[in-house]
Write a protein that holds these residues in place. Structure first.
Motif, PDB file in Angstrom:
ATOM      1  N   TYR A 141       0.852  -1.182   0.000  1.00  0.00           N
ATOM      2  CA  TYR A 141       0.000   0.000   0.000  1.00  0.00           C
ATOM      3  C   TYR A 141       0.893   1.240   0.000  1.00  0.00           C
ATOM      4  O   TYR A 141       1.936   1.259   0.657  1.00  0.00           O
ATOM      5  CB  TYR A 141      -0.905   0.035   1.237  1.00  0.00           C
ATOM      6  CG  TYR A 141      -2.037  -0.954   1.186  1.00  0.00           C
ATOM      7  CD1 TYR A 141      -3.190  -0.685   0.459  1.00  0.00           C
ATOM      8  CD2 TYR A 141      -1.949  -2.170   1.862  1.00  0.00           C
ATOM      9  CE1 TYR A 141      -4.230  -1.597   0.405  1.00  0.00           C
ATOM     10  CE2 TYR A 141      -2.976  -3.088   1.817  1.00  0.00           C
ATOM     11  CZ  TYR A 141      -4.119  -2.800   1.086  1.00  0.00           C
ATOM     12  OH  TYR A 141      -5.139  -3.705   1.025  1.00  0.00           O
ATOM     13  N   ILE A 142       0.459   2.251  -0.728  1.00  0.00           N
ATOM     14  CA  ILE A 142       1.087   3.564  -0.664  1.00  0.00           C
ATOM     15  C   ILE A 142       0.090   4.496   0.003  1.00  0.00           C
ATOM     16  O   ILE A 142      -1.080   4.551  -0.382  1.00  0.00           O
ATOM     17  CB  ILE A 142       1.449   4.105  -2.068  1.00  0.00           C
ATOM     18  CG1 ILE A 142       2.340   3.111  -2.819  1.00  0.00           C
ATOM     19  CG2 ILE A 142       2.121   5.468  -1.945  1.00  0.00           C
ATOM     20  CD1 ILE A 142       3.715   2.930  -2.226  1.00  0.00           C
ATOM     21  N   LYS A 143       0.553   5.226   1.027  1.00  0.00           N
ATOM     22  CA  LYS A 143      -0.328   6.106   1.777  1.00  0.00           C
ATOM     23  C   LYS A 143       0.318   7.485   1.927  1.00  0.00           C
ATOM     24  O   LYS A 143       1.532   7.585   2.080  1.00  0.00           O
ATOM     25  CB  LYS A 143      -0.605   5.541   3.179  1.00  0.00           C
ATOM     26  CG  LYS A 143      -1.243   4.164   3.185  1.00  0.00           C
ATOM     27  CD  LYS A 143      -1.422   3.649   4.615  1.00  0.00           C
ATOM     28  CE  LYS A 143      -2.070   2.280   4.629  1.00  0.00           C
ATOM     29  NZ  LYS A 143      -2.246   1.768   6.025  1.00  0.00           N
ATOM     30  N   ILE A 155      -8.009   8.833   1.878  1.00  0.00           N
ATOM     31  CA  ILE A 155      -7.702   9.692   0.726  1.00  0.00           C
ATOM     32  C   ILE A 155      -6.247   9.471   0.296  1.00  0.00           C
ATOM     33  O   ILE A 155      -5.337   9.479   1.115  1.00  0.00           O
ATOM     34  CB  ILE A 155      -7.937  11.170   1.084  1.00  0.00           C
ATOM     35  CG1 ILE A 155      -9.414  11.401   1.390  1.00  0.00           C
ATOM     36  CG2 ILE A 155      -7.485  12.089  -0.050  1.00  0.00           C
ATOM     37  CD1 ILE A 155      -9.722  12.762   1.968  1.00  0.00           C
ATOM     38  N   GLY A 156      -6.047   9.284  -1.005  1.00  0.00           N
ATOM     39  CA  GLY A 156      -4.696   9.112  -1.542  1.00  0.00           C
ATOM     40  C   GLY A 156      -4.133   7.721  -1.412  1.00  0.00           C
ATOM     41  O   GLY A 156      -2.963   7.487  -1.745  1.00  0.00           O
ATOM     42  N   LEU A 157      -4.945   6.773  -0.939  1.00  0.00           N
ATOM     43  CA  LEU A 157      -4.475   5.396  -0.755  1.00  0.00           C
ATOM     44  C   LEU A 157      -4.384   4.669  -2.095  1.00  0.00           C
ATOM     45  O   LEU A 157      -5.252   4.813  -2.962  1.00  0.00           O
ATOM     46  CB  LEU A 157      -5.435   4.659   0.173  1.00  0.00           C
ATOM     47  CG  LEU A 157      -5.092   3.218   0.545  1.00  0.00           C
ATOM     48  CD1 LEU A 157      -3.840   3.172   1.409  1.00  0.00           C
ATOM     49  CD2 LEU A 157      -6.259   2.581   1.284  1.00  0.00           C
ATOM     50  N   SER A 171     -10.758   5.163  -6.028  1.00  0.00           N
ATOM     51  CA  SER A 171     -11.792   5.570  -6.981  1.00  0.00           C
ATOM     52  C   SER A 171     -12.059   4.493  -8.030  1.00  0.00           C
ATOM     53  O   SER A 171     -12.703   4.752  -9.045  1.00  0.00           O
ATOM     54  CB  SER A 171     -11.380   6.871  -7.679  1.00  0.00           C
ATOM     55  OG  SER A 171     -10.160   6.686  -8.388  1.00  0.00           O
ATOM     56  N   ALA A 172     -11.545   3.276  -7.772  1.00  0.00           N
ATOM     57  CA  ALA A 172     -11.752   2.114  -8.638  1.00  0.00           C
ATOM     58  C   ALA A 172     -11.004   2.218  -9.966  1.00  0.00           C
ATOM     59  O   ALA A 172     -11.260   1.450 -10.884  1.00  0.00           O
ATOM     60  CB  ALA A 172     -13.245   1.874  -8.901  1.00  0.00           C
ATOM     61  N   LYS A 173     -10.059   3.154 -10.066  1.00  0.00           N
ATOM     62  CA  LYS A 173      -9.233   3.240 -11.262  1.00  0.00           C
ATOM     63  C   LYS A 173      -8.066   2.255 -11.158  1.00  0.00           C
ATOM     64  O   LYS A 173      -7.526   2.025 -10.081  1.00  0.00           O
ATOM     65  CB  LYS A 173      -8.694   4.654 -11.445  1.00  0.00           C
ATOM     66  CG  LYS A 173      -9.769   5.690 -11.769  1.00  0.00           C
ATOM     67  CD  LYS A 173      -9.154   7.064 -11.956  1.00  0.00           C
ATOM     68  CE  LYS A 173     -10.227   8.085 -12.307  1.00  0.00           C
ATOM     69  NZ  LYS A 173      -9.650   9.448 -12.476  1.00  0.00           N
ATOM     70  N   HIS A 202     -12.781   2.196   4.169  1.00  0.00           N
ATOM     71  CA  HIS A 202     -13.414   3.436   4.624  1.00  0.00           C
ATOM     72  C   HIS A 202     -14.770   3.629   3.939  1.00  0.00           C
ATOM     73  O   HIS A 202     -14.886   3.527   2.710  1.00  0.00           O
ATOM     74  CB  HIS A 202     -12.527   4.641   4.332  1.00  0.00           C
ATOM     75  CG  HIS A 202     -11.370   4.756   5.279  1.00  0.00           C
ATOM     76  ND1 HIS A 202     -11.500   5.286   6.542  1.00  0.00           N
ATOM     77  CD2 HIS A 202     -10.066   4.401   5.158  1.00  0.00           C
ATOM     78  CE1 HIS A 202     -10.326   5.260   7.160  1.00  0.00           C
ATOM     79  NE2 HIS A 202      -9.443   4.729   6.339  1.00  0.00           N
ATOM     80  N   VAL A 203     -15.787   3.925   4.728  1.00  0.00           N
ATOM     81  CA  VAL A 203     -17.135   4.104   4.189  1.00  0.00           C
ATOM     82  C   VAL A 203     -17.200   5.237   3.168  1.00  0.00           C
ATOM     83  O   VAL A 203     -17.848   5.096   2.125  1.00  0.00           O
ATOM     84  CB  VAL A 203     -18.142   4.323   5.347  1.00  0.00           C
ATOM     85  CG1 VAL A 203     -19.524   4.691   4.817  1.00  0.00           C
ATOM     86  CG2 VAL A 203     -18.229   3.056   6.201  1.00  0.00           C
TER      87      VAL A 203
END
Length: 398
Positions: free
Chosen positions: A200-202, A210-212, A228-230, A302-303
């Motif tokens: 994982y990159i965080k 956000i940004g994960l 964002s499913a990209k 995350h929801v």
């Protein structure tokens, strides 16, 4: 409980108790006596410890055009609970605090509305600034004044994920529950992907997932998935690193080993643990446990990023609560050596097929839990901490 009053047009506090006894509110403020009410006023019931009313809690929020931004539901619940126990809270922004006191907003539970109000310096400041950026730009001025007047700030700052990892890693027992982590570089990313196959990159300073990004090897290429499913395909580590370097400096990211955890119905899930201090120097305990399940993108639970909520009872396997409680208490006590007045945090914990617990995230300013029972328990725990701390640090004017 006794009543104190606020003159809405004169923007001042007063009391109607005749006699020589002084009444104190907030830090170093003596409430003046009046012999009658003005035309417009608001009454407040306060608990008194000797001649000290309160506690008066200042909730530090981020500014916006309408006044402030933040967890409005939490702010209302805190005021409702404080009012029942003889306290009061003012939501203020950094520019609304000065040596003369606070100018902010008070929620009136009986009327279900907010009023603008001036108040003395608070007994306690509860830091709910909305973002890392707001803290970097605006917290110092608040901290300086709080230090000058000996006002404790609960939850002094957001956690930086890299600094937090180093702090937790320094504790031998906690360190065994951490995924291996490093600052992002071409060398560290290559080493981690070679060793673990997936990472994982965080962002070091981010929240809500956000940004994960999730990266795994695919033959001689690399697949990157975002919240964002990209999905992106990269031919080399160098190109991968350039992708992140185009958005920010590499050292603003961490790379973390991807731990293979138990799935629920074929999807990634983790336990969301809400934690509060048990009292002054008494350690930390679990306030509530939720379960968050990733959607089909499988990157984050995350929801806000598409995850869903299930209960502990929905899972086909049991969680070792005593082991989690021990780990959480160790984290809280250890972090208290780095952060003053750490009152709460949340933890994202994963469980491996062989039963090992892994700490993926700790968050200094927990998001609101959706579970009503946890919301209620969280509010009550915070109020008890505010009252306990304010009773310990009584400072009466001379």
């Amino acid at each position: 409980m006794k009543q104190l009053f606020y003159d809405l047009s004169g923007e001042s506090w007063y009391h109607l108790n005749q006699g020589k006894e002084k009444i104190f509110l907030g830090k170093y403020f003596t409430v003046p006596y009046r012999d009658s009410h003005p035309k417009s006023y608001q009454s407040f019931h306060f608990h008194f410890e000797e001649s000290k009313a309160g506690p008066l809690v200042g909730i530090l929020a981020s500014p916006n055009k309408e006044g402030f931004i933040g967890n409005i539901g939490l702010f209302k619940r805190l005021q409702l609970s404080l009012a029942r126990k003889g306290g009061n809270s003012i939501v203020f922004t950094p520019d609304q605090l000065s040596e003369d006191g606070m100018e902010g907003f008070c929620f009136l539970p009986a009327h279900r509305n907010w009023i603008k109000m001036k108040a003395p310096l608070p007994d306690i400041i509860y830091n709910r600034l909305y973002s890392h950026e707001d803290e970097a730009e605006q917290l110092e001025q608040v901290q300086n004044l709080a230090d000058l007047y000996h006002i404790p700030i609960f939850n002094p700052c957001f956690f930086d994920k890299w600094e937090l990892y180093l702090q937790l890693k320094s504790h031998e027992e906690i360190g065994r529950h951490l995924p291996r982590t490093a600052l992002l570089s071409e060398e560290s990313l290559e080493e981690f992907l070679t060793t673990f196959g997936a990472v994982y990159i965080k962002k070091r300073k981010s929240k809500k997932g956000i940004g994960l990004a999730y990266i795994y090897s695919n033959g001689h290429s690399y697949i990157l998935k975002t919240t964002s499913a990209k999905t992106f395909l990269f031919p080399s580590i160098k190109k991968l690193v350039q992708y992140f370097g185009n958005t920010d400096s590499l050292h603003s990211f961490i790379v973390q080993e991807a731990i293979a955890t138990l799935p629920f119905e074929g999807k990634k899930f983790d336990y969301r643990i809400l934690v509060h201090a048990k009292g002054l120097s008494l350690g930390f305990d679990i306030t509530g446990i939720g379960v968050r399940v990733a959607n089909t993108q499988q990157v984050t639970t995350h929801v806000p990023a598409g995850g869903s909520i299930v209960s502990l009872e929905d899972l086909p396997f049991a969680l070792d609560i005593p082991a989690v409680r021990n780990l959480i208490n160790l984290c809280g006590k250890h972090l208290s050596t780095f952060y003053d007045n750490l009152s709460e945090f949340s933890a994202d914990i994963g469980l491996t097929p062989d039963g090992k617990l892994f700490l993926f995230e700790l968050n200094a300013k927990p998001m609101d839990f959706d579970e009503p029972a946890i919301k209620k328990a969280s509010t009550e725990k915070l109020i008890d901490l505010f009252i306990g701390k304010s009773n310990k640090i009584k400072d009466f004017s001379v």
